[in-house]
Design an enzyme around this catalytic site. Structure first.
Site, short mmCIF file in Angstrom:
data_model
loop_
_atom_site.label_atom_id
_atom_site.label_comp_id
_atom_site.label_asym_id
_atom_site.label_seq_id
_atom_site.Cartn_x
_atom_site.Cartn_y
_atom_site.Cartn_z
N ASP A 31 1.45 -9.27 -1.99
CA ASP A 31 1.35 -9.61 -0.57
C ASP A 31 1.57 -11.11 -0.36
O ASP A 31 1.18 -11.92 -1.20
CB ASP A 31 -0.03 -9.20 -0.06
N ASN A 79 5.98 0.53 5.62
CA ASN A 79 6.95 -0.58 5.74
C ASN A 79 8.24 -0.16 6.44
O ASN A 79 8.99 -1.02 6.92
CB ASN A 79 7.29 -1.16 4.36
#
Length: 265
Positions: A31, A79
């Site tokens: 991340d 996503n």
């Protein structure tokens, strides 16, 4: 006046990590790519591009120190909802990674694996992915798993669906279904239990990653953004894991007694 001890060099840190029990299976939530780019006034895709260098470094380090399985959360089921241009750039980078790392993966005895709804990937990504998975299938050095179009809830739902199908065909009775039997329906069925999960960028949540497999995994949260997460940061997470006492529901005294009995055997 006594000076404080200096931190070990990178080489010494790696040696120390190798001398202690390693996690067999490490998962990483990579991340911070977008924030890394935005902090530098760059397009988000540049953060993803720099993050691919971290993938390369961490994979090399994991292979070198002896981690058996490394699972990278590369692209989640959620996503797909990101801006179309970012999704397209991520798919381009994924194909680029599969082509540029192919030789190194094969030369280092790494088996490439993938979990998730990989059939949703565009053909120009899925074809090189399938080729590398097939060509590396017999490698024994380390399993590198890419979680692609992956979600922990989605994995559990597909497993439950397959359990129901097996039951309807008479291949599985309710009494035969235990944790081991259920795990055989998960996408990770052929991987070791997850011992350690690392999340970068300072966020402290698991974001739908390996929900079943995290049951007894140790968690390590690093403030470092993924594009800056390189060999030293990874080794420090492994070292942190090695200082934990894993009890699996037992007491500390029971664990010490078992360790003592194993040492005498």
């Amino acid at each position: 006046m006594e000076r404080p001890a200096s931190p070990p060099s990178l080489t010494a840190l790696e040696r120390l990590v190798q001398e202690r029990p390693l996690p067999r299976h490490v998962g990483i939530i990579m991340d911070g790519n977008g924030r890394w780019a935005e902090m530098r006034g760059l397009p988000r895709v540049e953060g993803h591009r720099e993050g691919s260098t971290s993938v390369r470094e961490v994979t090399r380090c994991a292979r070198r120190v002896g981690v058996e399985a490394l699972t990278l959360y590369a692209f989640s089921s959620q996503n797909w909802a990101r801006p179309a241009e970012e999704v397209a750039a991520l798919m381009d980078l994924l194909r680029e990674y599969l082509e540029s790392e192919r030789a190194e993966i094969l030369e280092n005895g790494i088996r490439l694996n993938a979990i998730g709804e990989v059939d949703k990937l565009p053909r120009f990504v899925k074809e090189p992915l399938d080729r590398l998975r097939a060509d590396s299938a017999h490698n024994k050095g380390m399993v590198l798993t890419l979680a692609l179009s992956y979600g922990g809830r989605e994995e559990l739902v597909q497993a439950a669906r397959r359990v129901a199908e097996a039951a309807s065909k008479g291949e599985l009775s309710p009494g035969q279904l235990d944790t081991k039997a259920f795990e055989s329906f998960l996408w990770t069925h052929d991987l070791p239990q997850v011992d350690l999960v690392v999340r970068t960028s300072g966020e402290q949540r698991i974001s739908n990653f390996l929900l079943w497999q995290l049951a007894y995994a140790e968690l390590c949260f690093s403030d470092v953004l993924w594009p800056d997460f390189r060999t030293e940061a990874f080794l420090r997470c492994l070292a942190q894991y090695q200082q934990r006492e894993r009890r699996f529901g037992l007491t500390s005294a029971q664990i010490k007694r078992e360790d003592s009995q194993r040492a005498k055997a």
